[in-house]
Design a protein around this motif. Structure first.
Motif, PDB file in Angstrom:
ATOM      1  N   SER A 116       0.810  -1.217   0.000  1.00  0.00           N
ATOM      2  CA  SER A 116       0.000   0.000   0.000  1.00  0.00           C
ATOM      3  C   SER A 116       0.843   1.267   0.000  1.00  0.00           C
ATOM      4  CB  SER A 116      -0.932   0.011   1.212  1.00  0.00           C
ATOM      5  OG  SER A 116      -0.178   0.130   2.415  1.00  0.00           O
ATOM      6  N   CYS A 117       2.168   1.138   0.088  1.00  0.00           N
ATOM      7  CA  CYS A 117       3.045   2.310   0.122  1.00  0.00           C
ATOM      8  C   CYS A 117       3.017   3.046  -1.216  1.00  0.00           C
ATOM      9  CB  CYS A 117       4.479   1.906   0.427  1.00  0.00           C
ATOM     10  SG  CYS A 117       4.760   1.282   2.094  1.00  0.00           S
ATOM     11  N   ALA A 118       2.878   4.349  -1.179  1.00  0.00           N
ATOM     12  CA  ALA A 118       3.025   5.161  -2.379  1.00  0.00           C
ATOM     13  C   ALA A 118       4.513   5.392  -2.640  1.00  0.00           C
ATOM     14  CB  ALA A 118       2.303   6.490  -2.222  1.00  0.00           C
ATOM     15  N   VAL A 119       4.920   5.227  -3.872  1.00  0.00           N
ATOM     16  CA  VAL A 119       6.317   5.386  -4.276  1.00  0.00           C
ATOM     17  C   VAL A 119       6.404   6.532  -5.277  1.00  0.00           C
ATOM     18  CG1 VAL A 119       8.321   4.281  -5.340  1.00  0.00           C
ATOM     19  CG2 VAL A 119       6.764   2.936  -3.908  1.00  0.00           C
ATOM     20  N   ALA A 120       7.307   7.470  -5.028  1.00  0.00           N
ATOM     21  CA  ALA A 120       7.540   8.574  -5.958  1.00  0.00           C
ATOM     22  C   ALA A 120       8.693   8.210  -6.880  1.00  0.00           C
ATOM     23  CB  ALA A 120       7.871   9.853  -5.189  1.00  0.00           C
ATOM     24  N   LEU A 121       8.505   8.498  -8.158  1.00  0.00           N
ATOM     25  CA  LEU A 121       9.500   8.148  -9.165  1.00  0.00           C
ATOM     26  C   LEU A 121       9.869   9.373  -9.997  1.00  0.00           C
ATOM     27  CD1 LEU A 121       7.026   5.614  -9.533  1.00  0.00           C
ATOM     28  CD2 LEU A 121       9.252   4.549  -9.927  1.00  0.00           C
ATOM     29  N   ARG A 122      11.126   9.470 -10.285  1.00  0.00           N
ATOM     30  CA  ARG A 122      11.632  10.495 -11.201  1.00  0.00           C
ATOM     31  C   ARG A 122      11.611   9.916 -12.610  1.00  0.00           C
ATOM     32  NH1 ARG A 122      17.904  12.738 -11.141  1.00  0.00           N
ATOM     33  NH2 ARG A 122      17.963  13.438 -13.312  1.00  0.00           N
ATOM     34  N   ILE A 123      11.000  10.633 -13.542  1.00  0.00           N
ATOM     35  CA  ILE A 123      10.923  10.184 -14.928  1.00  0.00           C
ATOM     36  C   ILE A 123      11.679  11.181 -15.799  1.00  0.00           C
ATOM     37  CG2 ILE A 123       9.396   9.513 -16.808  1.00  0.00           C
ATOM     38  CD1 ILE A 123       7.197   9.054 -14.748  1.00  0.00           C
ATOM     39  N   ASP A 124      12.697  10.707 -16.494  1.00  0.00           N
ATOM     40  CA  ASP A 124      13.537  11.554 -17.338  1.00  0.00           C
ATOM     41  C   ASP A 124      13.360  11.169 -18.794  1.00  0.00           C
ATOM     42  OD1 ASP A 124      15.041  13.024 -15.224  1.00  0.00           O
ATOM     43  OD2 ASP A 124      15.710  11.010 -14.706  1.00  0.00           O
ATOM     44  N   GLY A 125      12.991  12.147 -19.608  1.00  0.00           N
ATOM     45  CA  GLY A 125      12.822  11.918 -21.035  1.00  0.00           C
ATOM     46  C   GLY A 125      13.340  13.091 -21.833  1.00  0.00           C
ATOM     47  N   ALA A 126      13.073  13.068 -23.119  1.00  0.00           N
ATOM     48  CA  ALA A 126      13.561  14.129 -23.995  1.00  0.00           C
ATOM     49  C   ALA A 126      12.958  15.479 -23.636  1.00  0.00           C
ATOM     50  CB  ALA A 126      13.247  13.780 -25.446  1.00  0.00           C
ATOM     51  N   GLN A 127      11.761  15.491 -23.042  1.00  0.00           N
ATOM     52  CA  GLN A 127      11.107  16.742 -22.678  1.00  0.00           C
ATOM     53  C   GLN A 127      11.559  17.283 -21.333  1.00  0.00           C
ATOM     54  OE1 GLN A 127       7.085  15.030 -23.188  1.00  0.00           O
ATOM     55  NE2 GLN A 127       6.716  16.692 -24.645  1.00  0.00           N
ATOM     56  N   GLY A 128      12.359  16.548 -20.593  1.00  0.00           N
ATOM     57  CA  GLY A 128      12.793  16.986 -19.280  1.00  0.00           C
ATOM     58  C   GLY A 128      12.517  15.923 -18.233  1.00  0.00           C
ATOM     59  N   SER A 129      12.269  16.372 -17.011  1.00  0.00           N
ATOM     60  CA  SER A 129      12.013  15.460 -15.893  1.00  0.00           C
ATOM     61  C   SER A 129      10.659  15.772 -15.289  1.00  0.00           C
ATOM     62  CB  SER A 129      13.101  15.602 -14.818  1.00  0.00           C
ATOM     63  OG  SER A 129      14.381  15.288 -15.340  1.00  0.00           O
ATOM     64  N   TRP A 130       9.923  14.729 -14.911  1.00  0.00           N
ATOM     65  CA  TRP A 130       8.652  14.904 -14.249  1.00  0.00           C
ATOM     66  C   TRP A 130       8.477  13.813 -13.203  1.00  0.00           C
ATOM     67  CZ3 TRP A 130       9.464  13.502 -19.239  1.00  0.00           C
ATOM     68  CH2 TRP A 130       8.890  12.312 -19.729  1.00  0.00           C
ATOM     69  N   VAL A 131       7.310  13.745 -12.582  1.00  0.00           N
ATOM     70  CA  VAL A 131       7.096  12.937 -11.381  1.00  0.00           C
ATOM     71  C   VAL A 131       6.097  11.826 -11.674  1.00  0.00           C
ATOM     72  CG1 VAL A 131       6.383  12.957  -8.954  1.00  0.00           C
ATOM     73  CG2 VAL A 131       7.558  14.946  -9.938  1.00  0.00           C
ATOM     74  N   GLY A 132       6.393  10.636 -11.169  1.00  0.00           N
ATOM     75  CA  GLY A 132       5.464   9.522 -11.227  1.00  0.00           C
ATOM     76  C   GLY A 132       5.120   9.041  -9.828  1.00  0.00           C
ATOM     77  N   VAL A 133       3.918   8.535  -9.651  1.00  0.00           N
ATOM     78  CA  VAL A 133       3.471   7.950  -8.375  1.00  0.00           C
ATOM     79  C   VAL A 133       2.866   6.587  -8.670  1.00  0.00           C
ATOM     80  CG1 VAL A 133       1.951   8.178  -6.383  1.00  0.00           C
ATOM     81  CG2 VAL A 133       3.044  10.208  -7.340  1.00  0.00           C
TER      82      VAL A 133
END
Length: 460
Positions: free
Chosen positions: A346-363
């Motif tokens: 049940s733990c929420a995990v935050a992820l860094r997503i890096d692509g050609a457009q930059g970096s954003w956040v995943g949960v």
């Protein structure tokens, strides 16, 4: 062999992965981000300065929360040294284990070759976040590293020729105080993530055949070597709340695959295996949560590098969710929701997503099959952030309009309910089953590594 010396100082495997077991349906996920990622203090609100506190307001709140001395340092030095909204941060952005303090290297705006780097401490547990610059008479080198302590001081590591120098910095009214800790005769050294106790900081010096682990802050007599580990080590993840068990990624002397091992600092650095998914696979530990036992790892046991998850001491196999396998981007976990005792799925995990457009956040949650994606706040240092126990992700950021801010992101709920109760999901779109149906050969809490690497039978 690693050659390090103090030059001065003062005053068995729980279940492993079944990489092919019960594959989830591939569903391409498009990044939910604009061309220029930006997020207001709360996701969903328009970006801008209206909802953000200015420096004067931050300083006023700081006086009430922390006292006149630190507030004076924050306002006086903050005006004298403006924040750079476009300068790279060579030393990164590091947080204490509880998220109360953070530290970074920053610089005043100017030509890239003329910027004067200096440490900065962020206070994040008060009514509003605020930053205290900690400059000294001489600017810092861009390769210096900083780490905050639970008492508000900031450790800095400087490389001087073939030595590593360590000091503690703290605000003293309008100036900066410095306590010299000592030096280690070593050409290369890296600070490890802050210890859970908030008092100690460790550093790793890796050689080809041997690695040295050093206690560089929190000891009685300055930097001291606490363990020597055969092989070349990297990484660094704490497995407990006491700051005693440290996981490192180790390559044996002479080469071979990289395997995560556990180092017991309470037993003179005793080393035991932690991840052994396949004999020739590289198995690295990325994150661990001491409350739930949730482990986030990266392994090429399925044939190529994949993100997986398991539970420390569990007999269930490591899983490699399809939803974390995105094309043309890199996905890296950086924070796990604490306080979920005995409920790793049940733990929420935050992820860094890096692509050609930059970096954003995943949960993402292990119990679900959904990766939720969000734009990052403008000025976010990719990979910086922490959860509170209520499932709110806090993302520190700094830009021209907001020199010290924290964006709040509520963890979204998955469509399907959690499978924490042990029910096996059935059908497409249901929650991911927590483990294979087959019973592992070892059913006792031992390091990850016993489950067979073949497709497990799924119950009808």
């Amino acid at each position: 062999m690693t050659a390090c010396a103090i030059e001065g100082g003062s005053a068995g495997a729980a279940a492993t992965a079944d990489p092919e077991a019960e594959p989830e349906p591939e569903e391409p996920v498009e990044p939910a981000m604009p061309a220029e990622p930006a997020m207001s203090a709360k996701p969903g609100e328009p970006a801008g300065a209206d909802g953000e506190a200015g420096e004067d307001r931050e300083a006023g709140q700081a006086r009430e929360a922390r006292g006149d001395e630190e507030a004076e340092a924050s306002s006086t030095e903050g005006d004298a040294r403006p924040h750079a909204d476009d300068a790279p941060l060579p030393g990164g952005f590091t947080l204490t284990a509880d998220g109360a303090y953070a530290a970074r290297l920053t610089a005043a705006p100017g030509p890239p070759g003329e910027r004067a780097w200096y440490p900065e401490r962020w206070t994040l547990d008060g009514p509003e976040p605020y930053a205290v610059p900690l400059p000294l008479d001489q600017p810092e080198e861009p390769d210096s590293q900083v780490a905050p302590l639970a008492d508000g001081r900031v450790l800095i590591r400087r490389r001087v020729a073939d030595r590593q120098m360590f000091s503690l910095l703290y605000p003293t009214g309008p100036g900066t105080g410095e306590l010299l800790l000592g030096a280690v005769g070593c050409a290369e050294m890296t600070l490890l993530p802050s210890s859970p106790d908030g008092r100690c900081v460790y550093a790793l010096s890796a050689g080809e055949h041997e690695s040295s682990l050093w206690l560089v802050a929190g000891g009685a007599f300055g930097p001291e070597e606490v363990a020597r580990i055969p092989g070349r080590c990297s990484g660094g993840v704490w497995l407990d709340r006491a700051g005693r068990i440290l996981a490192l990624d180790r390559q044996e002397p002479g080469g071979g695959p990289v395997k995560a091992v556990a180092v017991d600092l309470g037993r003179q650095g005793e080393v035991t295996p932690l991840l052994q998914i396949a004999p020739g696979s590289d198995d690295r530990l990325l994150l661990a949560d001491a409350d739930s036992g949730l482990l986030l790892l990266r392994s090429d046991a399925p044939g190529h590098d994949r993100l997986g998850w398991g539970v420390l001491g569990s007999c269930l196999p490591v899983r490699f969710p399809e939803c974390l396998r995105l094309a043309d981007v890199a996905v890296t976990p950086f924070a796990v929701q604490p306080g979920q005792m005995l409920m790793p799925e049940s733990c929420a995990v935050a992820l860094r997503i890096d692509g050609a457009q930059g970096s954003w956040v995943g949960v993402w949650r292990p119990a679900g099959r959904q990766l939720h994606q969000f734009a990052a706040p403008l000025g976010w240092v990719p990979g910086a952030g922490y959860w509170n126990r209520d499932g709110v992700l806090r993302l520190p950021y700094a830009n021209g309009a907001t020199p010290c801010g924290v964006a709040l992101l509520d963890a979204p709920e998955d469509v399907e309910p959690s499978s924490v109760t042990g029910r096996t999901g059935g059908g497409e779109g249901g929650p991911e089953p927590s483990g294979a149906a087959a019973t592992p050969s070892v059913c006792k809490p031992v390091p990850l590594g016993q489950a067979p690497l073949h497709r497990a039978a799924r119950p009808d």
